[in-house]
Design a protein around this motif. Structure first.
Motif, short mmCIF file in Angstrom:
data_model
loop_
_atom_site.label_atom_id
_atom_site.label_comp_id
_atom_site.label_asym_id
_atom_site.label_seq_id
_atom_site.Cartn_x
_atom_site.Cartn_y
_atom_site.Cartn_z
N ASP A 32 39.72 50.63 51.67
CA ASP A 32 40.64 50.23 52.73
C ASP A 32 40.77 48.72 52.83
O ASP A 32 41.47 48.21 53.70
CB ASP A 32 40.17 50.82 54.08
CG ASP A 32 41.24 50.75 55.14
OD1 ASP A 32 42.41 51.02 54.82
OD2 ASP A 32 40.91 50.43 56.30
N TRP A 33 40.09 47.99 51.92
CA TRP A 33 40.19 46.53 51.95
C TRP A 33 41.62 46.11 51.63
O TRP A 33 42.26 46.66 50.72
CB TRP A 33 39.23 45.92 50.93
CG TRP A 33 37.83 45.82 51.45
CD1 TRP A 33 37.07 46.84 51.94
CD2 TRP A 33 37.03 44.65 51.51
NE1 TRP A 33 35.83 46.38 52.32
CE2 TRP A 33 35.77 45.04 52.06
CE3 TRP A 33 37.22 43.32 51.15
CZ2 TRP A 33 34.74 44.14 52.27
CZ3 TRP A 33 36.17 42.42 51.36
CH2 TRP A 33 34.95 42.83 51.91
N VAL B 263 37.43 45.23 40.68
CA VAL B 263 38.62 46.09 40.70
C VAL B 263 39.88 45.27 40.50
O VAL B 263 40.80 45.67 39.76
CB VAL B 263 38.69 46.89 42.02
CG1 VAL B 263 40.04 47.59 42.17
CG2 VAL B 263 37.57 47.91 42.08
N GLU B 264 39.95 44.11 41.13
CA GLU B 264 41.13 43.25 40.96
C GLU B 264 41.30 42.83 39.51
O GLU B 264 42.42 42.78 38.99
CB GLU B 264 41.02 42.03 41.88
CG GLU B 264 41.17 42.37 43.35
CD GLU B 264 41.09 41.14 44.24
OE1 GLU B 264 40.14 40.36 44.08
OE2 GLU B 264 41.99 40.95 45.07
N LYS B 265 40.20 42.53 38.81
CA LYS B 265 40.28 42.16 37.40
C LYS B 265 40.78 43.33 36.55
O LYS B 265 41.58 43.15 35.63
CB LYS B 265 38.91 41.68 36.91
CG LYS B 265 38.49 40.33 37.45
CD LYS B 265 37.11 39.93 36.94
CE LYS B 265 36.68 38.59 37.52
NZ LYS B 265 35.31 38.21 37.07
N ARG C 104 47.10 49.50 46.21
CA ARG C 104 47.23 49.60 44.76
C ARG C 104 46.30 50.63 44.12
O ARG C 104 46.40 50.89 42.92
CB ARG C 104 46.95 48.23 44.13
CG ARG C 104 47.97 47.16 44.53
CD ARG C 104 47.75 45.90 43.73
NE ARG C 104 46.56 45.17 44.15
CZ ARG C 104 45.98 44.22 43.42
NH1 ARG C 104 46.45 43.93 42.23
NH2 ARG C 104 44.92 43.59 43.89
N ILE C 105 45.42 51.22 44.90
CA ILE C 105 44.39 52.07 44.31
C ILE C 105 44.06 53.22 45.24
O ILE C 105 44.18 53.09 46.47
CB ILE C 105 43.15 51.20 44.00
CG1 ILE C 105 42.27 51.84 42.94
CG2 ILE C 105 42.37 50.85 45.25
CD1 ILE C 105 41.27 50.86 42.36
N THR C 106 43.67 54.38 44.69
CA THR C 106 43.33 55.54 45.51
C THR C 106 42.17 56.29 44.87
O THR C 106 41.99 56.25 43.64
CB THR C 106 44.53 56.50 45.66
OG1 THR C 106 44.17 57.59 46.52
CG2 THR C 106 44.98 57.05 44.31
N ALA D 196 32.02 43.12 48.81
CA ALA D 196 32.84 41.92 48.81
C ALA D 196 32.55 41.02 47.62
O ALA D 196 33.45 40.44 47.01
CB ALA D 196 32.63 41.16 50.12
N ASP D 197 31.27 40.88 47.26
CA ASP D 197 30.88 39.95 46.21
C ASP D 197 31.16 40.46 44.81
O ASP D 197 31.50 39.69 43.91
CB ASP D 197 29.39 39.62 46.33
CG ASP D 197 29.07 38.84 47.59
OD1 ASP D 197 29.98 38.18 48.11
OD2 ASP D 197 27.92 38.92 48.06
N ASP D 198 31.01 41.77 44.60
CA ASP D 198 31.09 42.32 43.25
C ASP D 198 32.23 43.32 43.06
O ASP D 198 33.01 43.21 42.12
CB ASP D 198 29.77 43.01 42.88
CG ASP D 198 28.65 42.01 42.65
OD1 ASP D 198 28.94 40.91 42.16
OD2 ASP D 198 27.49 42.34 42.94
#
Length: 345
Positions: free
Chosen positions: A117-118, A86-88, A124-126, A79-81
């Motif tokens: 699975d978040w 990945v979003e960036k 958007r990602i696999t 969650a923190d890192d």
């Protein structure tokens, strides 16, 4: 790639010193037109792997696409890192075509798979595939996948011997999660060692997986990228020793950084590192050394008593000519004073 398609990610896992960074360096240089991004999870406080990879940056994988997470094991800091990173990367313009994630040698891949699975990223990602790198020479020697019958015989002779070590659990979990195993250091293992390593992997893997032989990180990217495994969708088929655990701790391992001045002789440093492995149970040493009279920085990589070193780049203007080495060992095996005494002489 369509903007609506999921971005493929390859997770590259494997034990300490198996060759993950070498493989990623090769992929960066041989991406086949793919625009890559890389997430490096360094164990310890010295960012060796990230620095190595950033020195390999090319237009299809610029330095800003190479991100290092140095705050602990990636499977414990999701969650923190991991998610924000990945979003960036997803927000980059142009967006990467493929992301490579290098886990630390101590990371369990299954908790990382669950992170896909978040809600923030799952649409958007696999996970294109999980690659497990295995050192052929070490596996053949039985250091990571012990023979159960031999262990039982040892237990009968000495009740103090554990059934298996934490290192073997990490290795087995990485195998269990893999879509493909890359057998590294094959040039050192020889034909008999390779055959023995293949037999161990076949016995330990919970399902048949392809095993590819590799030396110096060289493998055709077409073989390992584009697997389309969607590994996040079949997590149940990838068993772990830690299934059911609420969290994964790394209290079985410690790391420390030893920093000192210039050295006179790389060969003498290598002998000192061999002594740490032989006499003080140090599993892994990596970092840089400043050699007196040399304008280049010495890169040092050691797995057990096997030490490799080469000059990787010139010292930058204003950069401190220090020797900085990370040492990793099982819990309570590290004595900082002893390490410094052996390394400095």
């Amino acid at each position: 790639m369509s903007d609506l398609s999921k971005l493929p990610v390859t997770i590259i896992t494997g034990f300490l010193g198996a060759g993950k960074t070498t493989l990623i360096s090769h992929l960066i240089r041989n991406a086949g037109g793919r625009r890559l991004a890389v997430v490096v999870n360094e164990f310890g406080t010295l960012g060796v792997d990230g620095d190595i990879l950033q020195s390999c940056a090319i237009p299809d994988c610029p330095a800003e696409n190479i991100v290092e997470l140095a705050n602990g094991c990636i499977c414990c800091t999701v969650a923190d890192d991991f998610i924000p990173t990945v979003e960036k990367l997803l927000a980059l313009d142009p967006r990467p075509d493929h992301i490579l994630i290098e886990t630390s040698g101590l990371a369990l891949p299954k908790p990382l798979l669950k992170a896909f699975d978040w809600p923030a990223i799952r649409s958007r990602i696999t996970v294109d595939g999980v690659l497990a790198l295995a050192d052929a020479e070490a596996v053949a020697a039985g250091r990571f996948a012990p023979d159960l019958a031999a262990l039982e015989a040892q237990r009968a002779a000495d009740p103090g011997i554990d059934h298996e070590t934490p290192l073997s659990e990490v290795f087995e979990d990485q195998l269990a999660c893999a879509d493909m195993v890359l057998l590294t250091k094959c040039d050192l293992a020889g034909p008999e060692g390779i055959a023995a390593a293949r037999a161990v992997i076949a016995a330990e893997a919970p399902r048949p997986v392809p095993v590819i032989e590799m030396a110096e990180g060289v493998v055709d990217p077409r073989v390992i990228l584009g697997l389309g495994a969607a590994a996040e969708d079949d997590i149940a088929a990838r068993p772990s020793h830690h299934d059911g655990d609420d969290e994964h701790e790394h209290e079985d391992f410690d790391s420390t950084v030893i920093a000192f001045g210039e050295i006179a002789d790389p060969a003498d440093l290598a002998r000192r590192i061999e002594t740490l492995a032989r006499d003080h149970a140090i599993l892994r040493v990596k970092g840089y050394a400043a050699v007196t009279g040399k304008p280049m920085r010495l890169l040092v990589q050691a797995v057990g008593a096997r030490v490799r070193h080469h000059y990787d780049r010139p010292w930058r203007p204003g950069e401190s000519r220090l020797t900085q080495l990370v040492a990793i060992a099982e819990h309570d095996a590290i004595d900082h004073g002893v390490l410094r005494a052996v390394l400095e002489g």
